[in-house]
Design a protein around this motif. Structure first.
Motif, PDB file in Angstrom:
ATOM      1  N   ALA A 414       0.841  -1.202   0.000  1.00 11.35           N
ATOM      2  CA  ALA A 414       0.000   0.000   0.000  1.00 11.35           C
ATOM      3  C   ALA A 414       0.873   1.248   0.000  1.00 11.35           C
ATOM      4  O   ALA A 414       1.856   1.335   0.733  1.00 11.35           O
ATOM      5  CB  ALA A 414      -0.911   0.005   1.216  1.00 11.35           C
ATOM      6  N   THR A 415       0.529   2.202  -0.835  1.00 16.54           N
ATOM      7  CA  THR A 415       1.255   3.475  -0.925  1.00 16.54           C
ATOM      8  C   THR A 415       0.246   4.616  -0.842  1.00 16.54           C
ATOM      9  O   THR A 415      -0.956   4.409  -1.080  1.00 16.54           O
ATOM     10  CB  THR A 415       2.016   3.582  -2.258  1.00 16.54           C
ATOM     11  N   PRO A 416       0.700   5.822  -0.518  1.00 19.84           N
ATOM     12  CA  PRO A 416      -0.235   6.961  -0.508  1.00 19.84           C
ATOM     13  C   PRO A 416      -0.959   7.131  -1.835  1.00 19.84           C
ATOM     14  O   PRO A 416      -2.159   7.439  -1.860  1.00 19.84           O
ATOM     15  CB  PRO A 416       0.667   8.150  -0.195  1.00 19.84           C
ATOM     16  N   SER A 417      -0.250   6.923  -2.933  1.00 17.85           N
ATOM     17  CA  SER A 417      -0.888   7.112  -4.240  1.00 17.85           C
ATOM     18  C   SER A 417      -1.969   6.067  -4.492  1.00 17.85           C
ATOM     19  O   SER A 417      -3.006   6.359  -5.110  1.00 17.85           O
ATOM     20  CB  SER A 417       0.164   7.064  -5.362  1.00 17.85           C
ATOM     21  N   LEU A 418      -1.763   4.841  -4.013  1.00 22.74           N
ATOM     22  CA  LEU A 418      -2.766   3.795  -4.184  1.00 22.74           C
ATOM     23  C   LEU A 418      -4.018   4.135  -3.368  1.00 22.74           C
ATOM     24  O   LEU A 418      -5.147   4.027  -3.868  1.00 22.74           O
ATOM     25  CB  LEU A 418      -2.216   2.443  -3.744  1.00 22.74           C
ATOM     26  N   VAL A 419      -3.837   4.565  -2.123  1.00 21.95           N
ATOM     27  CA  VAL A 419      -4.972   4.949  -1.295  1.00 21.95           C
ATOM     28  C   VAL A 419      -5.714   6.113  -1.948  1.00 21.95           C
ATOM     29  O   VAL A 419      -6.947   6.150  -1.981  1.00 21.95           O
ATOM     30  CB  VAL A 419      -4.516   5.340   0.126  1.00 21.95           C
ATOM     31  N   ARG A 420      -4.946   7.074  -2.478  1.00 21.79           N
ATOM     32  CA  ARG A 420      -5.555   8.238  -3.121  1.00 21.79           C
ATOM     33  C   ARG A 420      -6.357   7.805  -4.347  1.00 21.79           C
ATOM     34  O   ARG A 420      -7.409   8.362  -4.640  1.00 21.79           O
ATOM     35  CB  ARG A 420      -4.457   9.227  -3.516  1.00 21.79           C
ATOM     36  N   HIS A 421      -5.856   6.811  -5.062  1.00 24.89           N
ATOM     37  CA  HIS A 421      -6.548   6.307  -6.248  1.00 24.89           C
ATOM     38  C   HIS A 421      -7.892   5.685  -5.853  1.00 24.89           C
ATOM     39  O   HIS A 421      -8.930   5.942  -6.501  1.00 24.89           O
ATOM     40  CB  HIS A 421      -5.673   5.274  -6.962  1.00 24.89           C
ATOM     41  N   VAL A 422      -7.908   4.876  -4.798  1.00 24.08           N
ATOM     42  CA  VAL A 422      -9.153   4.253  -4.342  1.00 24.08           C
ATOM     43  C   VAL A 422     -10.133   5.320  -3.850  1.00 24.08           C
ATOM     44  O   VAL A 422     -11.331   5.269  -4.134  1.00 24.08           O
ATOM     45  CB  VAL A 422      -8.866   3.222  -3.220  1.00 24.08           C
ATOM     46  N   TYR A 423      -9.611   6.308  -3.139  1.00 22.89           N
ATOM     47  CA  TYR A 423     -10.456   7.404  -2.650  1.00 22.89           C
ATOM     48  C   TYR A 423     -11.108   8.143  -3.820  1.00 22.89           C
ATOM     49  O   TYR A 423     -12.314   8.429  -3.805  1.00 22.89           O
ATOM     50  CB  TYR A 423      -9.604   8.369  -1.823  1.00 22.89           C
ATOM     51  N   ALA A 424     -10.312   8.451  -4.845  1.00 17.97           N
ATOM     52  CA  ALA A 424     -10.846   9.160  -6.009  1.00 17.97           C
ATOM     53  C   ALA A 424     -11.911   8.320  -6.711  1.00 17.97           C
ATOM     54  O   ALA A 424     -12.917   8.853  -7.197  1.00 17.97           O
ATOM     55  CB  ALA A 424      -9.714   9.494  -6.973  1.00 17.97           C
ATOM     56  N   PHE A 425     -11.709   7.007  -6.752  1.00 17.16           N
ATOM     57  CA  PHE A 425     -12.688   6.125  -7.376  1.00 17.16           C
ATOM     58  C   PHE A 425     -14.018   6.170  -6.618  1.00 17.16           C
ATOM     59  O   PHE A 425     -15.086   6.281  -7.220  1.00 17.16           O
ATOM     60  CB  PHE A 425     -12.150   4.691  -7.399  1.00 17.16           C
ATOM     61  N   LEU A 426     -13.946   6.123  -5.284  1.00 13.83           N
ATOM     62  CA  LEU A 426     -15.166   6.149  -4.483  1.00 13.83           C
ATOM     63  C   LEU A 426     -15.923   7.464  -4.661  1.00 13.83           C
ATOM     64  O   LEU A 426     -17.151   7.494  -4.662  1.00 13.83           O
ATOM     65  CB  LEU A 426     -14.842   5.933  -3.003  1.00 13.83           C
ATOM     66  N   ARG A 427     -15.191   8.555  -4.785  1.00  9.64           N
ATOM     67  CA  ARG A 427     -15.829   9.864  -4.935  1.00  9.64           C
ATOM     68  C   ARG A 427     -16.631   9.962  -6.231  1.00  9.64           C
ATOM     69  O   ARG A 427     -17.584  10.736  -6.327  1.00  9.64           O
ATOM     70  CB  ARG A 427     -14.791  10.990  -4.923  1.00  9.64           C
ATOM     71  N   LYS A 428     -16.253   9.172  -7.232  1.00  9.01           N
ATOM     72  CA  LYS A 428     -16.925   9.259  -8.522  1.00  9.01           C
ATOM     73  C   LYS A 428     -18.182   8.399  -8.592  1.00  9.01           C
ATOM     74  O   LYS A 428     -18.975   8.529  -9.527  1.00  9.01           O
ATOM     75  CB  LYS A 428     -15.968   8.842  -9.646  1.00  9.01           C
ATOM     76  N   LEU A 429     -18.373   7.496  -7.615  1.00  9.18           N
ATOM     77  CA  LEU A 429     -19.565   6.669  -7.637  1.00  9.18           C
ATOM     78  C   LEU A 429     -20.787   7.531  -7.347  1.00  9.18           C
ATOM     79  O   LEU A 429     -20.758   8.375  -6.451  1.00  9.18           O
ATOM     80  CB  LEU A 429     -19.455   5.555  -6.593  1.00  9.18           C
ATOM     81  N   PRO A 430     -21.902   7.345  -8.068  1.00  8.77           N
ATOM     82  CA  PRO A 430     -23.063   8.228  -7.933  1.00  8.77           C
ATOM     83  C   PRO A 430     -23.589   8.354  -6.518  1.00  8.77           C
ATOM     84  O   PRO A 430     -24.047   9.402  -6.107  1.00  8.77           O
ATOM     85  CB  PRO A 430     -24.114   7.569  -8.852  1.00  8.77           C
ATOM     86  N   ASP A 431     -23.575   7.259  -5.722  1.00 10.16           N
ATOM     87  CA  ASP A 431     -24.157   7.329  -4.386  1.00 10.16           C
ATOM     88  C   ASP A 431     -23.118   7.584  -3.309  1.00 10.16           C
ATOM     89  O   ASP A 431     -23.405   7.498  -2.130  1.00 10.16           O
ATOM     90  CB  ASP A 431     -24.912   6.034  -4.054  1.00 10.16           C
ATOM     91  N   GLU A 432     -21.869   7.910  -3.711  1.00  7.56           N
ATOM     92  CA  GLU A 432     -20.820   8.067  -2.716  1.00  7.56           C
ATOM     93  C   GLU A 432     -19.966   9.307  -2.933  1.00  7.56           C
ATOM     94  O   GLU A 432     -18.884   9.433  -2.391  1.00  7.56           O
ATOM     95  CB  GLU A 432     -19.920   6.814  -2.723  1.00  7.56           C
TER      96      GLU A 432
END
Length: 446
Positions: A414-432
């Protein structure tokens, strides 16, 4: 302030010299609207030939006059009793409230609907899940109202208001398709009552905030601007400004940050802007400045909004402002200062049952810990987030992304960039996706 009987009677018979002012007031005042309904019935009867026929004149006053007086007294008693009942029913865990409601006597009244919607306005800032519960109860009661016991228009309007406030709460917690369905139901009901224009404008603001989250920005902007024009025509400057606040929110969600800032800058110092709405504007401007790469200005706005939300006791907004402030601190390299803020946001979002926001705060915390080289806590954070999402039944795509992150943490990749990538993905989901602050729909009694 309310108009007296003479002014309302003149309006009812079409001879009022201040017809526009009366019409604007009645659209937003249930007391005067109820009185006006009685005067209209009187005018209608006086215009019939039978009423002037002495041979057919009744010896006693006409029944509708008695009925109107009795109904006004009944409404006052219902509202007083509803306050007492709500104090008894809305205590302890909200999971008990529905059962208590059904066991209580004399709860299926119009007064109870009005009081529950009033309680929603108080709860939405501190416990969105409880606000959802009380609006659900209000809808159940409104739909069960006996149209023989209440004037039809009165009952229909209450149902429409209940669905409008329900839509607002659903939008607030991120259930956008359900919120849109409730808003559509509200509109169909409002279309069946007299003088619906003002109420439809209020509903339009709620509907626009939902459409913005569903990426239907052009529709949302058109609705909100039309609502602002209606509020201006009715002389309601406060709601006009709140509608413009929402225009800025929609422009922000569309990605036109400069345009959103321009709208908010035009209204933030307006003396007619409510204090709560002003703090929301300040928060939103802080978010916009942060996204525009101006973290110093953003932090100033967010610190101010955070302090004022705290003074106002608005827990949800306070936590959201703290979350954005922590994110802004990370962007300017003050990661260690942001870590306790992320930790506090995570805890508070959990307490508010805001699953998506809690997960995002937790992921921000994990990223910040990895940045400063303190990875020991990251595995437990990821496990907690995955478990929470599973219990809440979140989307399979969200679970896939979080499970991928958990596996990466488990094998030490796990790296900061990987966590940031998952976070950005969640933000784009319509209900999240994260939300800005928009004004509440308001209760029936306003």
């Amino acid at each position: 302030m309310h108009y007296d009987d003479e002014a309302l009677f003149q309006y009812a018979e079409g001879t009022s010299p201040i017809a526009r002012e009366v019409e604007a007031h009645v659209a937003g005042c249930e007391t005067c609207a109820r009185e006006l309904g009685g005067h209209r019935e009187i005018v209608h009867v006086l215009r019939t030939s039978d009423v002037w026929d002495e041979s057919s004149a009744p010896a006693a006053p006409r029944k509708f006059v008695v009925d109107i007086t009795a109904f006004a007294e009944r409404a006052r008693q219902e509202e007083s009793e509803a306050k007492r009942l709500c104090d008894e029913i809305l205590t302890g865990p909200s999971s008990w409230w529905q059962q208590r409601l059904r066991q209580a006597e004399n709860v299926y009244t119009a007064g109870m609907v009005k009081e529950l919607l009033e309680r929603m306005s108080d709860l939405i800032e501190t416990s969105p899940s409880k606000a959802l519960e009380v609006t659900t109860m209000a809808i159940e009661i409104a739909n069960a109202l006996d149209l023989v016991s209440y004037p039809c228009d009165y009952a229909l309007k209450l149902r429409a208001q209940a669905y409008r406030d329900y839509a607002y709460v659903l939008r607030f917690i991120g259930r956008y398709p359900d919120a849109l369905e409730a808003a559509d139901r509200s509109k169909r009901l409002f279309d069946q009552v007299p003088l619906p224009e003002y109420d439809l404008a209020r509903l339009a603001v709620v509907r626009a905030s939902i459409l913005a989250e569903l990426d239907r920005d052009d529709e949302a902007i058109a609705l909100t601007r039309e609502a602002a024009v209606t509020f201006e025509r009715f002389g309601d400057r406060v709601r006009q400004l709140n509608a413009l606040l929402t225009v800025g929110v929609v422009l922000f969600e569309r990605g036109t940050l400069d345009e959103a800032l321009t709208v908010w800058q035009q209204i933030v110092n307006d003396p007619d802007l409510e204090s709560v709405s002003r703090v929301r504007v300040i928060h939103n401007m802080g978010v916009a400045y942060s996204r525009l790469g101006q973290p110093t200005i953003a932090a100033e706005h967010l610190h101010r909004a955070l302090a004022e939300f705290d003074l106002l006791g608005m827990d949800t907004e306070r936590t959201r402002s703290r979350h954005v402030l922590a994110q802004t601190l990370v962007t300017i390299g003050k990661v260690r200062e942001a870590i306790p803020l992320f930790r506090e946001c995570w805890r508070e979002f959990e307490q508010l049952d805001m699953v998506s926001d809690a997960a995002q705060a937790a992921l921000n915390l994990a990223e910040a810990l990895l940045i400063v080289g303190d990875a020991a806590e990251v595995p437990s954070i990821c496990r907690d987030v995955v478990a929470r999402f599973q219990r809440a039944g979140m989307t399979s795509r969200a679970m896939t992304a979080l499970s991928f992150l958990r596996e990466a943490v488990a094998i030490g990749e796990a790296t900061p960039s990987l966590v940031r990538h998952v976070y950005a993905f969640l933000r784009k989901l319509p209900d999240e996706r994260p939300r800005l602050h928009a004004p509440a729909s308001g209760s029936v009694g306003e």
